[in-house]
Enzyme design. Structure first.
Site, PDB file in Angstrom:
ATOM      1  CD1 TRP A  38      -2.408  -1.915   0.165  1.00 38.19           C
ATOM      2  CD2 TRP A  38      -2.023  -2.135   2.360  1.00 38.19           C
ATOM      3  NE1 TRP A  38      -3.025  -3.068   0.600  1.00 38.19           N
ATOM      4  CE2 TRP A  38      -2.824  -3.227   1.927  1.00 38.19           C
ATOM      5  CE3 TRP A  38      -1.667  -2.072   3.715  1.00 38.19           C
ATOM      6  CZ2 TRP A  38      -3.258  -4.226   2.787  1.00 38.19           C
ATOM      7  CZ3 TRP A  38      -2.097  -3.063   4.575  1.00 38.19           C
ATOM      8  CH2 TRP A  38      -2.883  -4.130   4.117  1.00 38.19           C
ATOM      9  CD  GLU A  73      -0.685  -1.280  20.785  1.00 38.20           C
ATOM     10  OE1 GLU A  73      -1.536  -2.192  20.700  1.00 38.20           O
ATOM     11  OE2 GLU A  73      -0.197  -0.713  19.786  1.00 38.20           O
ATOM     12  CD  GLU A 103       4.977  -1.643  14.941  1.00 39.13           C
ATOM     13  OE1 GLU A 103       6.113  -1.979  15.250  1.00 39.13           O
ATOM     14  OE2 GLU A 103       4.561  -1.516  13.778  1.00 39.13           O
TER      15      GLU A 103
END
Length: 595
Positions: free
Chosen positions: A232, A349, A352
């Protein structure tokens, strides 16, 4: 049969590789094949797309040197069906079809030099003209020879993409059969030195192990990238990803999962190199490991994720590494965890894009500290301060991250994270990834809480764990797979368009097969072996024809997400061995016995 001999020589010689400019966009990330020789003398890796060779990496796995190299017939490419040409090596075959013609191409790399070879056999119903369309990354290489031929109906030959003066020609001079045999022997010998579990599909298992081995850079031992692909926006948005990252980078978390899979498979040397890379190349002076690095250890994204700093502590315990240099480096990591502001709060976490108190991060940090303490104690050293912190955080994880006032159940359940350590508060935050509005933290759940069980921090039959399993299944489970978290936006548009940020069009995170593997490990701990075996088959069902396992699936098929994703292949390998053992093979006993 007329000879088809094509040489694409990329004259890099001693000049450095220049990364891609904005006008050269990588191809879709759902690679159909991924290959390299076992030998360090051949620092080149190829990927296969839907029409031929896609990105080729040289001289390392953080550097895509070419965009694509396709066989054209009368100026047009065919559509390729990709499959392994050898079940026990990374040799791939593509069957191409076009208007009145068909071709078969087999791909390997020369184990003695940086060259990719493609053996071509073509048949057409009418005379056709054959050319090779080669697109290097801008500034990375120069094409000095392509081949338009006179019209033919049948052709057989080989073309090469070589890096360095005369390298492609030298590979051609050896002959495809000689090179392909040597290439296959290298992989056969590697697999012969490993074990195979009874529970796995043997062909997919062997492919998974080879893919994991192939993700290790040859110039920088232990540096294993997340995926040889650019999904992407990471392929086309140069502001977001100026150097075509970040999957072709080394993430300590992914490297840990790959390493534990390789330990299970019998390649402990891989895991040892990975630990050395973490502590000698990735670790920063203050002790923490950055979010990710290039294969040479240079930090790329620099956010702090405490679970990644805990990763070498866990891996060292798996390897029983207690030598002085390793312990000294781990001590710096452990001390960083203790001194981090408001720990075990983390800047990010494991998904991300959020800060907070995360059950998954806390599980990694607690387990990492206990594992490090065990290594210290077996060396005769005091580990009291590390165990004290681990015990305190283990006892508080529920009060920090399990809500009793959330919308999904009256009983407590774990959240993805809390922003303030108060899970009963109606604190709102924006999930990012094109989510249009803020959301109450009590409404966001995540299967990652199972890290608490897999790493031995909480019992599998803990009532809050069981409550959360029910909530997560109600909210996130579809067809045997799970979303990462409530309203995940990291994925494609409804019609399959690419993710990008900022993006006025809503995007949707799809289903992650690696989470299916984590559920299987949990099910082994609650004596549901049949369900765990089904999870292994569900992961296997997501493989494409080249046996590449994806990051995300939708409608039963891989999306154009990162494929192959090393973490998914690692989860397949590790769950297979866990099924054979009847328990998760990665679970550290020293943590489970303590809690």
């Amino acid at each position: 049969m007329k000879s088809l001999a094509l040489v694409v020589l990329l004259l890099l010689m001693m000049t450095p590789v220049v990364r891609a400019a904005a006008d050269v966009v990588p191809l879709p990330a759902d690679k159909q094949g991924f290959g390299t020789a076992r030998s360090a003398a051949s620092p080149v890796w190829f990927t296969l797309g839907h029409q031929g060779l896609s990105e080729i990496f040289f001289p390392d796995l953080s550097t895509p040197a070419t965009r694509e190299t396709r066989l054209l017939v009368d100026g047009k490419p065919g559509q390729a069906y990709t499959e392994p040409a050898d079940d026990r090596s990374l040799t791939f075959r593509q069957r191409l079809r076009g208007d009145g013609w068909q071709a078969e191409i087999t791909y390997v790399t020369d184990p003695q030099r940086a060259a990719v070879l493609a053996d071509v056999a073509l048949t057409a119903r009418r005379p056709v003209r054959i050319t090779v369309d080669h697109v290097p990354m801008k500034g990375a290489s120069e094409v000095v020879s392509t081949l338009p031929t006179e019209p033919v109906r049948h052709a057989r030959g080989t073309f090469a993409v070589g890096f360095g003066d005369g390298v492609g020609q030298a590979a051609l001079d050896r002959g495809f059969r000689v090179v392909a045999r040597e290439y296959a022997r290298g992989w056969h010998a590697y697999l012969d030195g490993l074990r195979r579990p009874k529970s796995a599909d043997p062909k997919l298992y062997d492919m998974s192990v080879m893919v994991l081995a192939a993700t290790e850079d040859k110039t920088n031992p232990g540096a294993s990238i997340a995926s040889p692909s650019f999904p992407w926006a990471f392929g086309f948005d140069r502001e977001l990803a100026p150097e075509l990252g970040p999957y072709a980078l080394v993430w300590p978390r992914d490297l840990y999962h790959v390493s534990t899979a390789m330990i299970a498979a019998g390649d402990r040397a891989f895991a040892g190199r990975a630990l050395d890379f973490m502590l000698q190349r990735q670790q920063q002076p203050d002790g923490h490991l950055p979010q990710n690095t290039k294969v040479d250890g240079t930090p790329f994204w620099k956010s702090v994720q405490l679970d990644e700093t805990a990763a070498p502590l866990l891996l060292a315990w798996q390897l029983d590494r207690r030598d002085k240099s390793t312990v000294d480096a781990m001590r710096k990591a452990a001390d960083y965890l203790l001194s981090y502001p408001n720990a075990p709060f983390s800047e990010q976490e494991r998904w991300e894009n959020q800060s907070g108190y995360s059950p998954a991060t806390i599980a990694s940090v607690v387990a990492g500290l206990v594992c490090f303490a065990d290594l210290l104690q077996r060396n005769g050293e005091d580990a009291g301060k590390y165990l004290k912190a681990a015990d305190e955080w283990q006892s508080e994880v529920e009060s920090w991250t399990a809500t009793s006032t959330g919308p999904y159940a009256p009983k407590p359940y774990y959240l993805r994270l809390t922003k303030d350590g108060n899970p009963d508060a109606a604190t709102k935050y924006n999930l990012g990834d094109n989510n249009p509005a803020d959301i109450d933290q009590r409404a966001v759940v995540d299967p990652s809480f199972l890290e608490l069980v897999r790493l031995g921090v909480k019992r599998a039959d803990d009532p809050v764990i069981r409550n959360t399993v029910e909530v997560v299944d109600q909210q996130l489970k579809e067809q045997g797979y799970w979303h990462r978290f409530t309203q995940d936006g990291y994925g494609e548009t409804k019609d399959g368009g690419p993710w990008n940020v900022p993006n006025p069009v809503r995007t949707y995170g799809r289903l992650w097969p690696l989470l299916t593997g984590e559920r299987g490990e949990y099910e082994l701990l609650i004596d549901q072996k049949a369900s765990a075996a089904k999870r292994l088959r569900e992961i296997a069902a997501t493989a494409n024809n080249g046996r590449m396992l994806p990051e995300q699936v939708w409608g039963g098929r891989g999306t154009t997400s990162a494929t192959p994703l090393a973490w998914t292949h690692a989860q397949y390998v590790r769950l297979a061995w866990s099924l054979d053992a009847g328990r998760p093979v990665e679970r550290p006993d020293v943590v489970a016995n303590r809690y």
